[in-house]
Design a protein around this motif. Structure first.
Motif, mmCIF file in Angstrom:
data_model
loop_
_atom_site.group_PDB
_atom_site.id
_atom_site.type_symbol
_atom_site.label_atom_id
_atom_site.label_comp_id
_atom_site.label_asym_id
_atom_site.label_seq_id
_atom_site.Cartn_x
_atom_site.Cartn_y
_atom_site.Cartn_z
ATOM 1 N N VAL A 157 0.817 -1.134 0.177
ATOM 2 C CA VAL A 157 0.143 0.160 0.087
ATOM 3 C C VAL A 157 0.766 1.324 0.093
ATOM 4 O O VAL A 157 0.350 2.078 -0.693
ATOM 5 C CB VAL A 157 -0.989 0.051 1.326
ATOM 6 C CG1 VAL A 157 -1.744 1.161 1.320
ATOM 7 C CG2 VAL A 157 -2.055 -1.226 1.127
ATOM 8 N N ALA A 215 2.773 1.732 -3.320
ATOM 9 C CA ALA A 215 1.532 2.378 -4.283
ATOM 10 C C ALA A 215 1.125 3.679 -4.326
ATOM 11 O O ALA A 215 1.097 4.541 -5.180
ATOM 12 C CB ALA A 215 0.240 1.240 -4.355
ATOM 13 N N SER A 216 0.704 3.924 -2.909
ATOM 14 C CA SER A 216 0.539 5.314 -2.679
ATOM 15 C C SER A 216 1.635 6.406 -3.082
ATOM 16 O O SER A 216 1.423 7.299 -3.549
ATOM 17 C CB SER A 216 0.368 5.482 -1.256
ATOM 18 O OG SER A 216 -0.581 4.661 -0.662
ATOM 19 N N GLY A 223 1.974 6.447 -6.945
ATOM 20 C CA GLY A 223 0.564 7.143 -7.413
ATOM 21 C C GLY A 223 0.736 8.696 -7.335
ATOM 22 O O GLY A 223 0.562 9.365 -8.107
ATOM 23 N N ILE A 224 1.330 9.026 -6.069
ATOM 24 C CA ILE A 224 1.278 10.413 -5.705
ATOM 25 C C ILE A 224 2.224 11.189 -6.628
ATOM 26 O O ILE A 224 2.178 12.219 -7.274
ATOM 27 C CB ILE A 224 1.841 10.912 -4.134
ATOM 28 C CG1 ILE A 224 0.647 10.421 -3.313
ATOM 29 C CG2 ILE A 224 2.012 12.245 -4.210
ATOM 30 C CD1 ILE A 224 0.844 10.629 -1.847
ATOM 31 N N GLY A 244 0.933 11.365 -10.008
ATOM 32 C CA GLY A 244 -0.277 12.260 -10.208
ATOM 33 C C GLY A 244 0.301 13.724 -10.265
ATOM 34 O O GLY A 244 -0.321 14.545 -10.967
ATOM 35 N N PHE A 262 1.566 14.437 -13.601
ATOM 36 C CA PHE A 262 0.468 14.667 -14.536
ATOM 37 C C PHE A 262 -0.185 16.172 -14.342
ATOM 38 O O PHE A 262 -0.360 16.625 -15.191
ATOM 39 C CB PHE A 262 -0.410 13.534 -14.469
ATOM 40 C CG PHE A 262 -1.561 13.312 -15.146
ATOM 41 C CD1 PHE A 262 -1.565 12.814 -16.649
ATOM 42 C CD2 PHE A 262 -2.872 14.209 -15.041
ATOM 43 C CE1 PHE A 262 -2.552 12.956 -17.562
ATOM 44 C CE2 PHE A 262 -3.762 14.388 -16.012
ATOM 45 C CZ PHE A 262 -3.692 13.655 -17.124
ATOM 46 N N LEU A 263 -0.463 16.275 -13.084
ATOM 47 C CA LEU A 263 -1.148 17.619 -12.952
ATOM 48 C C LEU A 263 -0.556 18.863 -13.137
ATOM 49 O O LEU A 263 -0.925 19.840 -13.705
ATOM 50 C CB LEU A 263 -1.693 17.662 -11.450
ATOM 51 C CG LEU A 263 -2.977 16.582 -11.225
ATOM 52 C CD1 LEU A 263 -3.307 16.580 -9.590
ATOM 53 C CD2 LEU A 263 -3.990 16.755 -12.100
ATOM 54 N N THR A 282 1.630 6.874 -12.632
ATOM 55 C CA THR A 282 0.191 6.821 -11.856
ATOM 56 C C THR A 282 -0.179 5.416 -12.097
ATOM 57 O O THR A 282 -0.606 4.626 -11.262
ATOM 58 C CB THR A 282 -0.790 7.710 -12.378
ATOM 59 O OG1 THR A 282 -0.262 8.973 -12.239
ATOM 60 C CG2 THR A 282 -2.119 7.552 -11.303
ATOM 61 N N GLN A 283 -0.053 4.880 -13.202
ATOM 62 C CA GLN A 283 -0.764 3.663 -13.560
ATOM 63 C C GLN A 283 0.063 2.601 -12.807
ATOM 64 O O GLN A 283 -0.336 1.223 -12.721
ATOM 65 C CB GLN A 283 -0.841 3.083 -15.232
ATOM 66 C CG GLN A 283 -1.996 4.049 -15.718
ATOM 67 C CD GLN A 283 -2.168 3.680 -17.266
ATOM 68 O OE1 GLN A 283 -1.247 3.617 -17.850
ATOM 69 N NE2 GLN A 283 -3.471 3.915 -17.651
ATOM 70 N N ILE A 335 -1.003 2.045 -9.655
ATOM 71 C CA ILE A 335 -2.218 1.253 -9.468
ATOM 72 C C ILE A 335 -1.900 -0.316 -9.550
ATOM 73 O O ILE A 335 -2.188 -1.244 -8.762
ATOM 74 C CB ILE A 335 -3.188 1.566 -10.004
ATOM 75 C CG1 ILE A 335 -3.623 3.160 -9.920
ATOM 76 C CG2 ILE A 335 -4.363 0.529 -10.304
ATOM 77 C CD1 ILE A 335 -4.581 4.019 -10.737
#
Lengths: 132, 278
Positions: A23, A26-27, A30-31, A34, A37-38, A84-85, A88
């Motif tokens: 977990v 993954a977090s 992902g952060i 993300g 990307f943003l 990000t993928q 996941i």
């Protein structure tokens, strides 16, 4: 009997650590993805009212890894989405790794019934990867 | 909406969903799907995909703690996971052949059932169980350590529990939920497993059940990283916060209030589904 209890406890610790680690990885992944990307200059407005199906990289793991790690020729947007993928995917792998460790654990306990049961669960999970 | 605004709103909605899920014991996934579809107008298939990801994350997070405390029974979990994973695959395949408004109505019905489950006072179970030879063979009986000392427990009716677990798996695969409520019913009410062990084992099982349908969701494009990521982080954060707050909260009062909220959401899902808007 006490030997079994002992190894069960060890197995439980290992499973607990796997789940927490998965977990966490993954977090964090992902952060990172993300945020990339943003903050990309070409980030577009989004709306998810209509289902188009994600044109995802999941079907192309090679491309996803290349976009995530290759230094040149990848835009920030693409890299963000790929990372990000990956985050996941890391999350989805966590329970699979947990099941795999359990097979080893039950094998060490020489518990044939549970080695078989756990193999059935793992085979079902692997089978789901092949379905469309 | 810009990607930035959208992500922020989804994140905040998911934190609330995770908080609500932890305080009611429903889990965050079941509240996040209606929130995304009803509040933000997200297509239900994207919402279900994101919810499934969040369910796997929260289950793994919670299970890590339970497993460490020795509360989850890894044998019971593994045995029943054969049923839930098979069910989840069937559910995920069914989901893509089901019209979205029918999914919304089914979702509403499951929510109504959960709300009823939440306000039900837990009755003391009759633990006089007939010995089940299958449970002996599978070594499902176990012990757990509580504040009152070590408790031995016996498990019975493994076959009925197994059957209900298949149904829980189908619902999980169709709706992207953990179906923890149904899993706990199967273990606590049918198999006679102590409530604490049932809840702990259920959250261990939810992750594996979820992954069985996730691969199919991924291929179908249900899991959009831009929705799944903020939902996952939000629900995870919200439920961790909820778990911290839980001991200091008037749980029964909260549950009654939340049950009403859940009923309102369920009715919304069903009416929107009937009108064909979702």
């Amino acid at each position: 009997m006490s030997a079994i209890v002992l190894t069960d406890t060890k197995l439980q610790r290992l499973i607990g650590a796997t789940l927490r680690g998965g977990v966490l990885v993954a977090s964090i992944t992902g952060i990172v993805g993300g945020l990339l990307f943003l903050t990309a200059p070409d980030a577009k407005p989004v709306s998810f009212h209509l289902f188009e199906g994600t044109h995802s990289l999941y079907a192309f793991p090679g491309l996803m890894l290349r976009q995530a790690f290759e230094l040149h020729g990848v835009t920030q947007l693409e890299r963000g989405l790929a990372i990000t993928q990956l985050g996941i995917i890391a999350l989805l792998l966590t329970p699979i790794i947990r099941v795999t460790f359990s097979i080893v654990g039950f094998a060490l306990e020489r518990d044939r019934i549970y080695v078989a049961i756990t193999c059935v669960v793992l085979a079902t999970l692997m089978g789901s990867l092949l379905l469309h | 909406m810009t990607a930035y605004e959208f992500t922020l709103i989804v994140f905040l909605v998911s934190i609330s969903a995770g908080l609500l899920g932890a305080l009611t014991g429903l889990g965050g996934g079941i509240v996040v799907t209606p929130a995304l579809t009803l509040l933000l107008g997200v297509d239900i298939r994207y919402a279900i995909g994101a919810s499934l990801v969040s369910v796997i994350a929260t289950s793994s997070g919670a299970a890590a703690a339970y497993v460490k405390d020795g509360l989850s029974n890894i044998r019971i979990g593994m045995f029943l996971e054969m049923a839930t994973t098979a069910g989840a695959i069937c559910g995920a395949i069914l989901a893509s052949r089901t019209p979205t408004n029918a999914l919304a109505i089914l979702f509403g019905a499951v929510l109504l059932h959960s709300a009823w489950q939440v306000i039900q006072a837990k009755k003391q179970q009759n633990r006089n169980q007939a010995a089940d030879p299958l449970c002996e063979t599978l070594q499902l009986n176990g012990v757990f350590h509580s504040s009152e000392g070590t408790v031995d427990y016996r498990v019975s009716r493994a076959k009925s529990g197994f059957g209900l677990m298949y149904v829980a798996g189908v619902l999980s695969g169709m709706l992207g939920i953990g179906s923890g409520a149904l899993k706990v019913i199967a273990m606590d009410r049918i198999m006679g497993i102590p409530f604490k062990v049932s809840t702990a084992t259920s959250s261990l099982m939810i992750g594996v059940t979820g992954v069985a349908s996730a691969a199919i969701y991924l291929k179908r494009g249900y899991i959009h990283p831009l929705i799944a990521l903020p939902v996952m982080l939000g629900v995870l954060g919200g439920s961790m916060l909820g778990a911290r707050l839980l001991p200091r909260m008037p749980v029964m009062t909260l549950r009654r209030i939340f049950a009403v909220v859940v009923v309102v959401i369920a009715v919304q899902m069903i009416t929107q589904g009937l009108r064909g808007r979702l």
